[in-house]
Design a protein around this motif. Structure first.
Motif, PDB file in Angstrom:
ATOM      1  N   ALA A  46       0.820  -1.213   0.000  1.00 58.24           N
ATOM      2  CA  ALA A  46       0.000   0.000   0.000  1.00 58.24           C
ATOM      3  C   ALA A  46       0.854   1.264   0.000  1.00 58.24           C
ATOM      4  CB  ALA A  46      -0.922   0.004   1.217  1.00 58.24           C
ATOM      5  N   ALA A  47       2.072   1.156   0.503  1.00 58.68           N
ATOM      6  CA  ALA A  47       2.916   2.338   0.671  1.00 58.68           C
ATOM      7  C   ALA A  47       3.753   2.675  -0.552  1.00 58.68           C
ATOM      8  CB  ALA A  47       3.838   2.138   1.874  1.00 58.68           C
ATOM      9  N   THR A  48       3.819   1.802  -1.533  1.00 56.68           N
ATOM     10  CA  THR A  48       4.701   2.062  -2.665  1.00 56.68           C
ATOM     11  C   THR A  48       4.157   1.451  -3.948  1.00 56.68           C
ATOM     12  OG1 THR A  48       7.009   2.064  -3.371  1.00 56.68           O
ATOM     13  CG2 THR A  48       6.189   0.044  -2.352  1.00 56.68           C
ATOM     14  N   CYS A  49       4.859   1.691  -5.019  1.00 61.86           N
ATOM     15  CA  CYS A  49       4.512   1.102  -6.315  1.00 61.86           C
ATOM     16  C   CYS A  49       5.782   1.017  -7.153  1.00 61.86           C
ATOM     17  CB  CYS A  49       3.462   1.937  -7.032  1.00 61.86           C
ATOM     18  SG  CYS A  49       4.037   3.559  -7.523  1.00 61.86           S
ATOM     19  N   ASN A  50       5.709   0.267  -8.219  1.00 65.18           N
ATOM     20  CA  ASN A  50       6.847   0.142  -9.136  1.00 65.18           C
ATOM     21  C   ASN A  50       6.728   1.144 -10.267  1.00 65.18           C
ATOM     22  OD1 ASN A  50       7.777  -1.954  -7.606  1.00 65.18           O
ATOM     23  ND2 ASN A  50       7.379  -3.539  -9.106  1.00 65.18           N
ATOM     24  N   VAL A  51       7.846   1.352 -10.949  1.00 59.51           N
ATOM     25  CA  VAL A  51       7.890   2.152 -12.172  1.00 59.51           C
ATOM     26  C   VAL A  51       8.137   1.168 -13.304  1.00 59.51           C
ATOM     27  CG1 VAL A  51       9.119   3.981 -13.402  1.00 59.51           C
ATOM     28  CG2 VAL A  51       8.777   4.156 -10.935  1.00 59.51           C
ATOM     29  N   GLU A  52       7.418   1.356 -14.417  1.00 56.63           N
ATOM     30  CA  GLU A  52       7.557   0.442 -15.552  1.00 56.63           C
ATOM     31  C   GLU A  52       9.021   0.206 -15.887  1.00 56.63           C
ATOM     32  OE1 GLU A  52       5.255   2.095 -18.745  1.00 56.63           O
ATOM     33  OE2 GLU A  52       3.396   1.233 -17.975  1.00 56.63           O
ATOM     34  N   SER A  53       9.348  -1.042 -16.124  1.00 58.39           N
ATOM     35  CA  SER A  53      10.727  -1.434 -16.388  1.00 58.39           C
ATOM     36  C   SER A  53      11.088  -1.258 -17.859  1.00 58.39           C
ATOM     37  CB  SER A  53      10.903  -2.898 -15.988  1.00 58.39           C
ATOM     38  OG  SER A  53      12.220  -3.315 -16.204  1.00 58.39           O
ATOM     39  N   SER A  54      12.311  -0.819 -18.073  1.00 62.50           N
ATOM     40  CA  SER A  54      12.934  -0.777 -19.402  1.00 62.50           C
ATOM     41  C   SER A  54      14.437  -0.818 -19.136  1.00 62.50           C
ATOM     42  CB  SER A  54      12.549   0.495 -20.157  1.00 62.50           C
ATOM     43  OG  SER A  54      13.237   1.621 -19.640  1.00 62.50           O
ATOM     44  N   PRO A  55      15.244  -1.166 -20.104  1.00 55.74           N
ATOM     45  CA  PRO A  55      16.691  -1.179 -19.844  1.00 55.74           C
ATOM     46  C   PRO A  55      17.210   0.162 -19.323  1.00 55.74           C
ATOM     47  CG  PRO A  55      16.238  -2.342 -21.887  1.00 55.74           C
ATOM     48  CD  PRO A  55      14.939  -1.722 -21.440  1.00 55.74           C
ATOM     49  N   PHE A  56      16.695   1.265 -19.891  1.00 59.42           N
ATOM     50  CA  PHE A  56      17.148   2.581 -19.428  1.00 59.42           C
ATOM     51  C   PHE A  56      16.683   2.862 -18.006  1.00 59.42           C
ATOM     52  CE2 PHE A  56      16.243   7.083 -18.685  1.00 59.42           C
ATOM     53  CZ  PHE A  56      17.545   7.574 -18.732  1.00 59.42           C
ATOM     54  N   ILE A  57      15.392   2.646 -17.722  1.00 59.75           N
ATOM     55  CA  ILE A  57      14.857   2.933 -16.384  1.00 59.75           C
ATOM     56  C   ILE A  57      15.520   2.040 -15.341  1.00 59.75           C
ATOM     57  CG2 ILE A  57      12.767   2.897 -14.949  1.00 59.75           C
ATOM     58  CD1 ILE A  57      12.919   5.266 -16.897  1.00 59.75           C
ATOM     59  N   ASP A  58      15.740   0.767 -15.669  1.00 58.76           N
ATOM     60  CA  ASP A  58      16.437  -0.127 -14.739  1.00 58.76           C
ATOM     61  C   ASP A  58      17.821   0.429 -14.406  1.00 58.76           C
ATOM     62  OD1 ASP A  58      14.226  -1.757 -14.932  1.00 58.76           O
ATOM     63  OD2 ASP A  58      15.234  -3.333 -16.071  1.00 58.76           O
ATOM     64  N   TRP A  59      18.551   0.870 -15.427  1.00 60.31           N
ATOM     65  CA  TRP A  59      19.891   1.419 -15.213  1.00 60.31           C
ATOM     66  C   TRP A  59      19.815   2.754 -14.482  1.00 60.31           C
ATOM     67  CZ3 TRP A  59      21.549   6.112 -17.195  1.00 60.31           C
ATOM     68  CH2 TRP A  59      22.887   6.427 -16.916  1.00 60.31           C
TER      69      TRP A  59
END
Length: 130
Positions: free
Chosen positions: A22-35
């Motif tokens: 409930a306290a957090t969420c993820n950000v969509e993954s991509s090679p750039f965002i992961d890095w």
């Protein structure tokens, strides 16, 4: 780009895992965002498994998502720009970083800021010893 703020209730009878979801969420993954985020775009996995090496979060994300679906828990993933807007718009102001200038007509040595007072008293000590 981590710790996306979310408004949550302070429910006494929520278990630890549900509180983390409930306290957090993820950000969509991509090679750039992961890095770019150092794999901390997997905030849900980071909060559930804080000692796990970050480069493994993408491996357990499908398992966590399936477990959430099985138990009816929300597994939220946001696009990068949406998460960025949330960070900027929901952060509380930080009063500790707000500069406090001296009052109009007040000398620098009389400023209420202790750092400025320390700076001016050191300069005065150096002048006196010279």
């Amino acid at each position: 780009m981590n710790h996306i703020p979310k408004e949550i209730g302070h429910e006494k009878h929520r278990d630890w895992a549900s509180s983390q979801l409930a306290a957090t969420c993820n950000v969509e993954s991509s090679p750039f965002i992961d890095w770019f985020s150092g794999h901390l775009n997997f905030q849900i996995e980071h909060h559930l498994f804080p000692t796990m090496p970050r480069h493994n979060y993408h491996r357990i994300a499908p398992l966590v998502k399936a477990l959430c679906a099985k138990h009816g828990l929300t597994y939220e993933v946001k696009p990068f720009l949406t998460a960025l807007v949330d960070i900027v718009s929901l952060r509380p102001p930080f009063p500790a970083f707000t500069p406090r200038p001296p009052a109009l007509g007040q000398a620098l040595s009389e400023a209420p800021d202790p750092w400025l007072l320390g700076l001016t008293s050191q300069q005065g000590t150096q002048k006196a010893s010279a």
